[in-house]
Design an enzyme around this catalytic site. Structure first.
Site, short mmCIF file in Angstrom:
data_model
loop_
_atom_site.label_atom_id
_atom_site.label_comp_id
_atom_site.label_asym_id
_atom_site.label_seq_id
_atom_site.Cartn_x
_atom_site.Cartn_y
_atom_site.Cartn_z
N CYS A 5 26.87 53.56 55.02
CA CYS A 5 26.15 53.09 56.20
C CYS A 5 26.32 51.59 56.38
CB CYS A 5 24.68 53.47 56.12
SG CYS A 5 23.93 52.95 54.57
N TYR B 166 43.14 48.56 40.70
CA TYR B 166 42.06 48.04 41.54
C TYR B 166 41.56 49.13 42.49
CZ TYR B 166 44.01 43.91 39.42
OH TYR B 166 44.48 43.02 38.50
C1 LIG Z 1 43.48 36.70 33.35
C2 LIG Z 1 44.14 37.74 34.18
N1 LIG Z 1 45.26 38.32 33.72
C3 LIG Z 1 45.89 39.30 34.42
C4 LIG Z 1 45.41 39.74 35.64
C5 LIG Z 1 46.14 40.85 36.35
O1 LIG Z 1 46.67 40.45 37.54
P1 LIG Z 1 47.66 41.40 38.36
O2 LIG Z 1 46.99 42.70 38.54
O3 LIG Z 1 47.87 40.64 39.62
O4 LIG Z 1 48.93 41.51 37.57
C6 LIG Z 1 44.25 39.16 36.18
C7 LIG Z 1 43.73 39.59 37.48
O5 LIG Z 1 42.74 39.16 38.00
C8 LIG Z 1 43.58 38.13 35.42
O6 LIG Z 1 42.46 37.57 35.87
#
Ligand SMILES: Cc1ncc(COP(=O)(O)O)c(C=O)c1O
Length: 385
Positions: free
Chosen positions: A335, A363
């Site tokens: 909502c 993600y």
């Molecule tokens: C310290 C650190 N390493 C690695 C990553 C992974 O990044 P990606 O998914 O862009 O490879 C992140 C993502 O926020 C991070 O904060």
């Protein structure tokens, strides 16, 4: 098969029927192939530490551990997941701007390499340690070679690391530490970058920074951690990262820094986890509103919040229906008018139709607002094929 989707239509349909919708499905063979392709392209002196934050599913962690991965953690919960893998010490890293004492104690107990983000990490570790502890220093650089990237945030104020200009003062203070020794550098300066030349320019700038610190302060680096940021395509017209070019470029960078005899660390999350995942959700209703055709799905930003956070849409296909030319706005059931998964051009949809969103292995569910509105949490299915 469309490379943006880890499963073909028949498999998507079978998974939806077997596990119900909405659900996430992860392909072991896609995850494995991605890891092996990246590993094969990199020089031996580069270590791969999977960023657990991208997707902490235990089967995915086991899959990467079996292929020799190290792991980058960002909380005590992620450390616990990696601990459950039973790896030998030295395969785990711990970064984060707000590490609590209990988390640092856990890292010490597990023999984890901490990315110290400031004086407090150094001092708390020093107080907790019984013997010598090597750490990496995370630096917020004064350069920004991934301009405009909202995840990286440019050269402005940052919660992450030590500002480059403050490093000399911090090192002077660190001389008083009894147990903690700075033996590495960590800089995270790229996100979803598919351009090998740009990634190499960023990594080259990090090596130059390391060289300056080495020469000015006599720091002997065992490790230089280049963070994550390796990009993947989310649309058919996006070229993938050229792995051969990237790997050769890293070899050249190492060759041009003969003063550095240690190892480079890469911490990819999205690159390793993104391609293996598909999110399956059915259309609940179609609504036309003032010239916009909405497809309202069983799940939205409670399961996939990236489109809202960064504008990054996931590729979508209507399972078993082929292509189409009707513009839809994909909405979720929450909502709030923030609950949008993006726009897509699809065939005519009806309630009950199954949609697949590709590249949702990174993600995805672990970042979504799963608690909001108390919808049931979707299944996550690990497919060993
Ligand atoms: C310290 C650190 N390493 C690695 C990553 C992974 O990044 P990606 O998914 O862009 O490879 C992140 C993502 O926020 C991070 O904060």
């Amino acid at each position: 098969m469309n490379p943006l989707f880890a499963f073909d239509d028949a498999t998507c349909r079978a998974l939806a029927e077997a596990h119900g919708t909405p659900c996430f499905a992860y392909s072991a063979s896609v995850a494995r192939a991605g890891f092996q392709a990246l590993r094969a392209a990199l020089p031996a002196r580069v270590r791969l530490a999977y960023a657990v934050k991208a997707n902490p599913h235990p089967a995915l962690l086991r899959c990467f551990a079996g292929l020799g991965a190290s792991f980058d953690c960002a909380s005590i919960g992620e450390l616990a997941r990696v601990e459950a893998l039973g790896l030998p010490p030295g395969r785990t890293f711990f970064a984060g701007p707000g590490k609590r004492e209990a988390e640092l104690a856990k890292a010490l107990e597990m023999g984890v390499r901490v990315q110290a983000e400031g004086w407090e990490d150094l001092a708390r570790l020093d107080a907790l340690a019984a013997g010598e502890v090597a750490v990496n220093l995370r630096v917020h650089p004064a350069f920004d070679l991934d301009e405009g990237n909202r995840i990286i945030g440019g050269t402005g104020p940052s919660a992450f690391g030590v500002d480059e200009e403050d490093v000399p003062a911090l090192l002077a203070r660190a001389a008083s530490l009894r147990h903690v020794r700075i033996r590495g550098l960590h800089v995270f300066a790229a996100s979803n970058q598919r351009d090998a030349a740009k990634l190499l320019a960023i990594h080259g700038a990090v090596l130059d920074l390391a060289k300056r610190l080495h020469e000015a302060h006599g720091l002997a680096f065992e490790q230089i951690d280049l963070g994550g940021g390796l990009g993947i395509a989310y649309a058919p017209d996006e070229a993938p990262l050229d792995l051969a070019r990237f790997g050769h470029g890293l070899s050249d960078l190492l060759a041009s820094h003969p003063w550095f005899a240690g190892e480079l660390i890469l911490e990819p999350g999205r690159f390793l986890a993104g391609p293996c995942g598909v999110y399956l959700a059915r259309v609940v209703r179609i609504k036309e509103s003032r010239g916009v055709r909405f497809a309202i799905l069983e799940g939205g930003i409670n399961h996939l919040i990236r489109p809202l956070l960064t504008g990054q849409a996931f590729p979508v296909t209507a399972v078993g229906k082929g292509g189409g030319d009707l513009p839809y706005t994909l909405a979720g059931p929450l909502c709030t008018s923030l609950d949008r998964l993006g726009d897509a051009v699809l065939p005519e949809l009806a309630p009950g139709d199954l949609l697949a969103l590709g590249r949702t292995g990174a993600y995805g569910l672990n970042e979504g607002m799963t608690h909001f509105l108390s919808h049931p949490v979707p299944a996550e299915v690990w497919v060993e094929a």
